[in-house]
Design a protein around this motif. Sequence first.
Motif, PDB file in Angstrom:
ATOM      1  N   UNK A 150      15.709   6.282   3.148  1.00 44.84           N
ATOM      2  CA  UNK A 150      15.259   4.920   2.858  1.00 44.84           C
ATOM      3  C   UNK A 150      14.202   4.460   3.854  1.00 44.84           C
ATOM      4  N   UNK A 151      14.352   4.891   5.114  1.00 46.99           N
ATOM      5  CA  UNK A 151      13.356   4.513   6.127  1.00 46.99           C
ATOM      6  C   UNK A 151      11.985   5.069   5.770  1.00 46.99           C
ATOM      7  N   UNK A 152      11.956   6.331   5.322  1.00 47.74           N
ATOM      8  CA  UNK A 152      10.683   6.931   4.922  1.00 47.74           C
ATOM      9  C   UNK A 152      10.100   6.198   3.724  1.00 47.74           C
ATOM     10  N   UNK A 153      10.962   5.797   2.790  1.00 42.09           N
ATOM     11  CA  UNK A 153      10.489   5.075   1.606  1.00 42.09           C
ATOM     12  C   UNK A 153       9.825   3.759   2.002  1.00 42.09           C
ATOM     13  N   UNK A 154      10.481   3.007   2.879  1.00 38.40           N
ATOM     14  CA  UNK A 154       9.901   1.736   3.306  1.00 38.40           C
ATOM     15  C   UNK A 154       8.594   1.953   4.076  1.00 38.40           C
ATOM     16  N   UNK A 155       8.551   2.999   4.893  1.00 37.14           N
ATOM     17  CA  UNK A 155       7.336   3.291   5.668  1.00 37.14           C
ATOM     18  C   UNK A 155       6.155   3.573   4.731  1.00 37.14           C
ATOM     19  N   UNK A 156       6.381   4.442   3.738  1.00 46.37           N
ATOM     20  CA  UNK A 156       5.283   4.806   2.826  1.00 46.37           C
ATOM     21  C   UNK A 156       4.878   3.626   1.947  1.00 46.37           C
ATOM     22  N   UNK A 157       5.843   2.753   1.589  1.00 47.29           N
ATOM     23  CA  UNK A 157       5.490   1.568   0.799  1.00 47.29           C
ATOM     24  C   UNK A 157       4.512   0.670   1.557  1.00 47.29           C
ATOM     25  N   UNK A 158       4.791   0.481   2.823  1.00 41.71           N
ATOM     26  CA  UNK A 158       3.970  -0.439   3.608  1.00 41.71           C
ATOM     27  C   UNK A 158       2.643   0.183   4.032  1.00 41.71           C
ATOM     28  N   UNK A 159       2.671   1.465   4.388  1.00 41.62           N
ATOM     29  CA  UNK A 159       1.503   2.083   5.011  1.00 41.62           C
ATOM     30  C   UNK A 159       0.610   2.865   4.047  1.00 41.62           C
ATOM     31  N   UNK A 160       1.189   3.371   2.970  1.00 44.42           N
ATOM     32  CA  UNK A 160       0.448   4.364   2.183  1.00 44.42           C
ATOM     33  C   UNK A 160       0.185   3.976   0.733  1.00 44.42           C
ATOM     34  N   UNK A 161       0.762   2.887   0.226  1.00 47.59           N
ATOM     35  CA  UNK A 161       0.604   2.565  -1.193  1.00 47.59           C
ATOM     36  C   UNK A 161      -0.867   2.344  -1.555  1.00 47.59           C
ATOM     37  N   UNK A 162      -1.539   1.542  -0.759  1.00 43.96           N
ATOM     38  CA  UNK A 162      -2.953   1.273  -1.053  1.00 43.96           C
ATOM     39  C   UNK A 162      -3.794   2.544  -0.969  1.00 43.96           C
ATOM     40  N   UNK A 163      -3.499   3.398   0.006  1.00 47.59           N
ATOM     41  CA  UNK A 163      -4.240   4.650   0.137  1.00 47.59           C
ATOM     42  C   UNK A 163      -4.033   5.564  -1.056  1.00 47.59           C
ATOM     43  N   UNK A 164      -2.803   5.643  -1.539  1.00 49.69           N
ATOM     44  CA  UNK A 164      -2.534   6.474  -2.711  1.00 49.69           C
ATOM     45  C   UNK A 164      -3.244   5.939  -3.948  1.00 49.69           C
ATOM     46  N   UNK A 165      -3.244   4.615  -4.103  1.00 52.21           N
ATOM     47  CA  UNK A 165      -3.953   4.010  -5.237  1.00 52.21           C
ATOM     48  C   UNK A 165      -5.441   4.337  -5.156  1.00 52.21           C
ATOM     49  N   UNK A 166      -5.988   4.299  -3.954  1.00 49.43           N
ATOM     50  CA  UNK A 166      -7.407   4.611  -3.780  1.00 49.43           C
ATOM     51  C   UNK A 166      -7.692   6.076  -4.114  1.00 49.43           C
TER      52      UNK A 166
END
Length: 877
Positions: A209-225
Amino acid sequence: MNPFSSGTRLRDMIRAIRACKTAAEERAVVRKESAAIRAAITENDPVYRHRNLAKLMFIHMLGYPTHFGQMECLKLIASPGFPEKRIGYLGLMLLLDERQEVLMLVTNSLKQDLNHTNQYIVGLALCALGNICSAEMAHDLAPEVERLLQFRDPNVRKKAALCSIRIIKKVPELVENFINPSASLLKEKHHGVLVTGVQLCTELCKISEDALEYFRKKCTNGLVRVLKELVNSPYAPEYDIAGITDPFLHIRLLKLLRILGQGDAEASECMNDILAQVATKTETNKNAGNAILYECVETIMSIDDNSGLRVLAINILGRFLSNRDNNIRYVALNMLMKAITVDTQAVQRHRATILECVKDTDASIRKRALELVYLLVNESNVKPLTIELIDYLEVTDHDFKGDLMVKICSIVEKFSPEKIWYIDQMIRVLSEAGNFIKDEVWHALIVVITNASELHGYAVRSLYRAVQASTDQETLVKVAVWCIGEYSDMLVNNVGVFDFEDPITVTESDAVDIVEGAIKHHNSDLTTRAMCLIALLKLSSRFPACSQRIKEIIAQCKGSLLLELQQRSIEFNSIIEKHQNIRSTLLERMPVLDEAAYSGRRAGSLQQTVSSSNGPTVNLPNGVAKPAAAPLVDLLDLGSDDAPAPSSSGADFLHDLLGVDLSPVPSQSGSQNQKSATDVLLNLLSIGDPPASNSSPTADILSLGQGTITPAAAPERVTPLTSGLTRVSTPGGAAVPMLDLLDGLDATPPMPENNGLQFPSIVAFESSSLKLTFDFSKTSGSPQTTSIKATFTNLSQSIYVDFVFQAAVPKFLQLHLDPASGNTLPASGGGSITQYLRVTNNQHGKKSLIMRIRISYKVNGKDTLEEGQINNFPRNL
């Protein structure tokens, strides 16, 4: 040169094995080659070690044992050269797995190779570790793999990412060490590294769950890009597949976005635009494009609600249903079954296409489409959908008829708007696929017909027409014969004809012809013929002019090889010949069957036999109370799988037969004996001498021989006697009550008397809207029998109508319910409903009372059901 020496080349061994014409020859070649390899291993020959291991791997793939060569793998791995290491690691992955203890010896070699200066040797070690890594090896080598995620060569980084997936699955507590390195991989330009990095992040999110929250905050915009750049990228020949740039990366990115957006509104909002872009710009003329669209639809359905995107996704699935590829249509149906729980209206727009899939030639698509149609049915579309399905039932193949018929029957019962429509559709189904229908389905139809008094004539006429056109459907014949036996007078006299009915003229002889044809049909089973005999017996009372013909038809079964039919034929002929004075009473029309109790037993919600009051039946919103699978004896007095309860007596049976109560008057002296109901029944039918009171039970004359009548000294009262007793003329001309024929048994049941024991009242059940109180009393001389007064009080501000109380008890208890004092419960405690129960505890003093209850009523036109279990009965009841 010895052809099987260790110097034999791999290709020569393969050629020799392929030249073998029998399995024995092949085994001989393998044995000789294995012996040569063992000899080389014993001699510790380093020259041909890599060749021997290559041959061992081929032998292993043929299924022969090669465990003796496992140490050779370790020796080759320890060699300094790349060719030897390559064969050694390949053998390690093929000949060993993570459960082998030998792997403990290779950990050090792997660690050295992971730190090797040659990137190709590092790649070999990563491949091997990713395939056979155990938990111990993961602990020891995780730091090296984590470091290699930042290696200069992209191929090594890619292999390190794949190896990391294996490590975190084996040792989840190492997840936190890989979060930051894996996030850096999402910025890679190399597609191979990016794909493996996305896959590593996906696995991290699933595990932590910690990894999930980390990627949601830090990586979502990058993945969309990244996904946006991929969708809008120009033609790249090294990644192009069917005109689409790297569909594998598309799919991996969509899967990761689905995990990140699930349950998070902010992340879902970030990806809405790119998902709409993927859904609209991806071409569907190639399979790669369809795969991307499928993942896009699944992502849209999983992230937080966006109605516009969901409609777009469901429309894509609708286009999939028109595809010629069966696989695409099948996955579209699967996805629509998930989507229907989210947006039913959007799926409903594709109802016609889905209905066409039910008629597909592919069996798996037919079944999946049928399940989806079943989910689409509601009160507004039940009629057109049912008509379509029944029309298809006429032309579908036999393998699919069973599944289709089950769904149609379920739809008709669940959503029927009115009883006449229910009867019409069920008759159509019986006419087309009656032989595929289970017993509880046509039992339910009979229950509905008996409860629709205004439709008796219409139902029997419809069944008469149907059975004339389709005599091969045995279930249809059973229902038609039953209804003709009960309502033949309405059939002949055209009672209750509706304006839309076609005129029909049926004579008494025509009705008898139908039953005679059914009993003589070569396909009729024992149950059908037994039902025909009962129908003929009833017709003999309703059509006196045909009585002699009916008697001759029944007499034909006296020589039947089936004992059951023999017995019925003899007994029924006796009724026709010797008991004219009581035949009309004996063969009265069946009473209305209790839909509510029948429904409860069919649903299986009550574990034991359900006793119900005679209150009004519960009509569900669709207009048809759901009938259930009660024993067939409830409908036809025929035997069933349900054995009679131990307390059933001849009096109970005679009550069912004559509609009278045989509860005995309490005996005034021990020397005064009463005749059992079995004796009375034998006297009525003039079959042999009455048995002694301790003789074996007499067979039930209207059963299939599966149950017996058990005489009881004091049979329970089944229902209270109606105020007007049927009267029969005696030879002297005086009208006497029917009970006078039964040796003076009193019709009035004994009323419970207080034996002096006092028991406190209890609140048996209480909810926010209803309260149930029990008051107890004991009958004199019978400590095991308890009389209970149930008082129902309405705690709400609304009036309850159609109030019905049901109860069930374990097998060691026997329960009887009297009719309730009413079926309308005033609001706010302004009045109450009372109902009396009688419970007999066969384990008195050993087991306490226990009871399950069900209370149904209507409040403001809405059906309400309350259930509970009562365990707080006073002791010594």
